[in-house]
Write a protein that holds these residues in place. Structure first.
Motif, PDB file in Angstrom:
ATOM      1  N   LEU A 592       0.874  -1.415   0.156  1.00  0.00           N
ATOM      2  CA  LEU A 592       0.145   0.100  -0.172  1.00  0.00           C
ATOM      3  C   LEU A 592       0.756   1.144  -0.080  1.00  0.00           C
ATOM      4  N   VAL A 593       1.585   0.330   0.658  1.00  0.00           N
ATOM      5  CA  VAL A 593       2.727   2.341   1.467  1.00  0.00           C
ATOM      6  C   VAL A 593       3.055   2.448  -1.104  1.00  0.00           C
ATOM      7  N   GLU A 594       3.781   1.693  -1.707  1.00  0.00           N
ATOM      8  CA  GLU A 594       4.127   1.639  -2.814  1.00  0.00           C
ATOM      9  C   GLU A 594       3.295   2.226  -3.930  1.00  0.00           C
ATOM     10  N   GLN A 595       2.076   2.427  -3.124  1.00  0.00           N
ATOM     11  CA  GLN A 595       1.085   2.501  -3.998  1.00  0.00           C
ATOM     12  C   GLN A 595       0.687   4.319  -4.962  1.00  0.00           C
ATOM     13  N   LEU A 596       1.327   5.162  -2.524  1.00  0.00           N
ATOM     14  CA  LEU A 596       1.591   6.638  -2.496  1.00  0.00           C
ATOM     15  C   LEU A 596       2.111   7.392  -3.437  1.00  0.00           C
ATOM     16  N   ASP A 597       1.291   8.402  -3.599  1.00  0.00           N
ATOM     17  CA  ASP A 597       1.359  10.094  -4.993  1.00  0.00           C
ATOM     18  C   ASP A 597       2.557   9.607  -4.417  1.00  0.00           C
ATOM     19  N   VAL A 598       3.629   9.854  -5.592  1.00  0.00           N
ATOM     20  CA  VAL A 598       5.469  10.480  -5.180  1.00  0.00           C
ATOM     21  C   VAL A 598       5.198  11.897  -6.230  1.00  0.00           C
ATOM     22  N   GLU A 599       3.511  12.071  -6.835  1.00  0.00           N
ATOM     23  CA  GLU A 599       4.576  13.231  -7.674  1.00  0.00           C
ATOM     24  C   GLU A 599       4.441  14.412  -6.104  1.00  0.00           C
ATOM     25  N   GLN A 600       3.823  13.892  -5.298  1.00  0.00           N
ATOM     26  CA  GLN A 600       2.966  14.553  -4.556  1.00  0.00           C
ATOM     27  C   GLN A 600       4.551  15.542  -3.260  1.00  0.00           C
ATOM     28  N   VAL A 601       5.071  15.890  -2.891  1.00  0.00           N
ATOM     29  CA  VAL A 601       7.096  16.494  -2.309  1.00  0.00           C
ATOM     30  C   VAL A 601       6.544  15.961  -1.300  1.00  0.00           C
ATOM     31  N   GLN A 603       4.776  13.633   0.163  1.00  0.00           N
ATOM     32  CA  GLN A 603       4.024  12.223  -0.067  1.00  0.00           C
ATOM     33  C   GLN A 603       5.446  11.554  -0.042  1.00  0.00           C
ATOM     34  N   GLN A 604       6.272  12.131  -0.751  1.00  0.00           N
ATOM     35  CA  GLN A 604       8.376  11.452  -1.121  1.00  0.00           C
ATOM     36  C   GLN A 604       8.339  11.198   0.096  1.00  0.00           C
ATOM     37  N   ASP A 605       9.315  12.144   0.519  1.00  0.00           N
ATOM     38  CA  ASP A 605       9.852  11.788   1.843  1.00  0.00           C
ATOM     39  C   ASP A 605       8.584  11.090   3.039  1.00  0.00           C
ATOM     40  N   ARG A 606       7.835  10.962   2.770  1.00  0.00           N
ATOM     41  CA  ARG A 606       6.868   9.881   4.067  1.00  0.00           C
ATOM     42  C   ARG A 606       6.907   9.158   3.331  1.00  0.00           C
ATOM     43  N   ARG A 607       6.442   8.406   2.010  1.00  0.00           N
ATOM     44  CA  ARG A 607       6.784   7.264   1.232  1.00  0.00           C
ATOM     45  C   ARG A 607       7.846   7.501   1.999  1.00  0.00           C
ATOM     46  N   ALA A 608       9.254   7.402   1.551  1.00  0.00           N
ATOM     47  CA  ALA A 608      10.324   7.069   1.666  1.00  0.00           C
ATOM     48  C   ALA A 608      10.800   6.648   3.145  1.00  0.00           C
TER      49      ALA A 608
END
Length: 665
Positions: A592-601, A603-608
């Motif tokens: 599910l985390v891998e599906q986070l929208d990385v285009e949102q800045v 969300q990038q740090d949170r996803r990582a």
């Protein structure tokens, strides 16, 4: 004039003569009833899969590419093992093996794990997987000190791998050792396995449905150090004979061929070879009409019942009619026999001598849902028997071969071409009679789930657990959530997809879509469903299999509910006392985390950060380390399920202790 015929006669005469002779030979062979008569094959030796290749190259290749072939292998080769009735034991083909070609450290074809010094710390012990000087894979288990840092004392287990078992989802390893008063003829499955998809070692306690053992307890650590000779041998080999008798000590185990080979499904082929090898005309006729040859069984020409029993021998846990005889000589079953002549399938109410006092006289009940549906893998045959498509008379109805093809192009699941998804149903059911939900604007073609839902989601939902996976049930049924209103002991098909909805909502939706269901009584719904979905309630308060399947459902593609909500909910499973639930929660949350929208800045740090924490999380690791990671994950995800109803959460979590189950096989 004579000369005009001379050239054509010389040119075509021999061919014509050969054609006439061949036609006469075919006619004579076809009418020779003795050449096609049924032959008694019980007790005949196995010829081996290699002997099938010359006449059946395509079928041999499809089998060779299947998971059946690699079900049991010797670690030094990974190839098809010679099929003589070799003794599997200290004087047979299983034992210390030499190095693979080229180098003593070279990885063998049949072994998936590296065996290059990897370590797995679990339960107060450290398992080290390495190789001996001759390249043989070895497993050494040693006790850890109280700090869990250093090994102490002599190894509690130091063995060479003699066999590998499985290779699809995870590969288990078997060693030769005397144990519990046994002798060196015994082979034992080791307590560690290699998970193929995750490329990591796991402990077998974390693959089955049971809580953690006590740290430092050797009996708990070795809980799944189980004997191969009278257990695994049956469903992972061709023509297995345990060889256990009061007339001799230990086991004299032998198999026709390691793994599930050609003769596991077709029966012994020795007389078949004798009949056909010297007669090409007979081989030609047999290939044209495979159902006429009485020297071999072809499951595709059997009735659906007899054909399905070939599969049910392994894909349906059973109880032998004469256990002592089977332990000595095997069950003697060959394709075409009636399976009931040697064994009976296990159902929820099945009993066995000596187990009358277990689980109120129902020792197998925990393996089934309350309505009798199997909830574990290896009971697929029972699911078929309970389906309305099954014909008890055996001459008509659904059989395994309707959906599966042992010689198809797809090894995973071995589906028959065109029989995946709704294709499995429309081969029997006219499309005009299907799709009530679609016609009403729901699933399939017009609603919000376009392309995401097919027949299997509703009629064969994923309510089966096995091998650290959620699997489709093989009991075909129609969803009826209204029949389960007020109950929390069994999942329903609707809320396994609609993970953000209650069972009452599902029941009312069925009625609104004019779909067949039980009468809806809203007052029967559980009060807690007003504040949480059915799947969330199962994840917190269900029994261990319900919790496994709830975590699996939350992460499935096409599940309803927001991504953020499902991530917050599924993280609940990371704290579970059952390792298998933690596995599903960890793997599902990662997807599910891998599906986070990385285009949102933002969300990038949170996803990582989340992926980094999950990379460090070990579902089998020490509890203190797990808690630290869970705390950081929860801070990134926000409140968990029922955060606004802490008393209900506490009550559900406390009540599930009464639902504890232990299922090892």
């Amino acid at each position: 004039m004579a000369r005009a015929w001379l050239a054509p006669t010389l040119l075509f005469g021999p061919a014509l003569a050969w054609s006439i002779a061949a036609a006469a030979g075919l006619a004579w062979t076809a009418t020779d009833t003795a050449a096609w008569a049924d032959l008694e094959r019980h007790g005949d030796p196995v010829a081996g899969s290699a002997s099938c290749r010359g006449c059946h190259p395509q079928q041999w290749q499809s089998w060779h590419d299947s998971w059946h072939r690699t079900m049991t292998q010797r670690p030094e080769t990974g190839r098809v093992v010679a099929a003589e009735r070799a003794l599997v034991g200290p004087v047979g083909p299983v034992g210390p093996v030499g190095p693979a070609a080229g180098s003593g450290r070279q990885r063998q074809a049949g072994v998936l794990a590296p065996f290059a010094g990897e370590q797995l710390d679990y339960g107060g012990f450290r398992a080290t997987m390495d190789r001996g000087d001759d390249g043989t894979p070895r497993v050494v288990v040693q006790r850890l000190d109280d700090a869990g840092d250093q090994v102490v004392g002599s190894p509690v287990l130091d063995v060479a791998v003699a066999l590998t078992v499985g290779s699809h989802r995870y590969q288990q390893y078997v060693a030769q050792l005397g144990r519990a008063g046994g002798d060196d003829s015994e082979l034992w499955r080791l307590p560690v396995a290699w998970h193929r998809a995750e490329q990591r070692w796991i402990h077998m306690n974390g693959a089955f449905v049971e809580p953690e053992g006590e740290v430092g307890s050797l009996p708990d650590y070795e809980r799944h150090l189980s004997r191969w000779n009278d257990n695994c041998v049956f469903c992972h080999n061709t023509e297995p004979v345990p060889g256990r008798s009061d007339d001799w000590p230990g086991f004299r185990t032998r198999v026709g061929e390691l793994g599930i080979a050609c003769e596991a499904c077709h029966g012994p082929a020795s007389v078949h070879l004798e009949r056909h090898l010297g007669n090409p005309l007979r081989r030609l006729l047999a290939s044209a009409d495979p159902g006429t040859d009485g020297s071999i069984a072809n499951p595709s020409t059997l009735t659906p019942a007899r054909e399905s029993e070939v599969c049910g021998r392994c894909h349906g846990q059973r109880i032998a009619k004469d256990i002592a005889a089977v332990m000595r000589d095997g069950d003697g079953f060959i394709a075409g026999d009636e399976l009931a002549s040697v064994s009976r399938p296990i159902f929820a109410d099945s009993t066995i001598a000596g187990a009358e006092g277990l689980e109120h006289g129902r020792p197998f009940a925990a393996r089934f849902w309350p309505d009798g549906t199997p909830r574990l893998s290896a009971y697929e045959y029972q699911g078929l028997l309970l389906s309305p498509c099954w014909d008890p008379a055996g001459d008509d109805g659904l059989g395994c071969g309707h959906c599966h093809d042992m010689h198809g192009a797809t090894p995973d699941g071995q589906p028959r071409a065109g029989r995946t998804g709704e294709g499995a149903c429309v081969s029997c059911h006219s499309p005009d009679t299907l799709g009530g939900a679609q016609r009403s604007g729901g699933h399939g073609g017009h609603g919000q789930h376009v392309g995401a839902v097919d027949c299997l989601d509703c009629h064969m939902p994923r309510i089966t657990y096995g091998l650290l996976e959620g699997m489709v049930t093989h009991r075909i049924s129609s969803p009826d959530p209204a029949a389960l209103l007020g109950r929390a002991d069994q999942p329903d098909a609707c809320t396994q997809c609609h993970v953000d909805r209650s069972r009452a909502w599902a029941a009312e939706s069925m009625a609104a879509l004019n779909l067949r269901s039980s009468p809806v009584d809203p007052s029967a719904a559980q009060a807690e469903e007003r504040v949480a979905s059915r799947v969330v309630l199962d994840l917190i308060g269900g029994d261990p299999i319900q919790r496994n399947l709830a975590a699996h459902a939350l992460a499935r593609p096409g599940a309803t509910g927001s991504l953020e909500a499902r991530m917050a909910w599924i993280a609940e499973g990371l704290e579970d006392e059952y390792p298998s639930v933690r596995w599903f929660a960890w793997r599902g949350l990662r997807s599910l985390v891998e599906q986070l929208d990385v285009e949102q800045v933002e969300q990038q740090d949170r996803r990582a950060a989340l992926l980094d924490e999950l990379q460090q999380f070990d579902y089998l690791g020490p509890i203190d380390a797990r808690v630290e990671i869970i705390t950081r994950v929860r801070a990134l995800l926000g409140p968990g399920p029922l955060a606004d109803h802490p008393e209900l959460h506490e009550q559900l979590a406390a009540d599930r202790w009464a639902l504890a189950i232990w299922i090892g096989e």
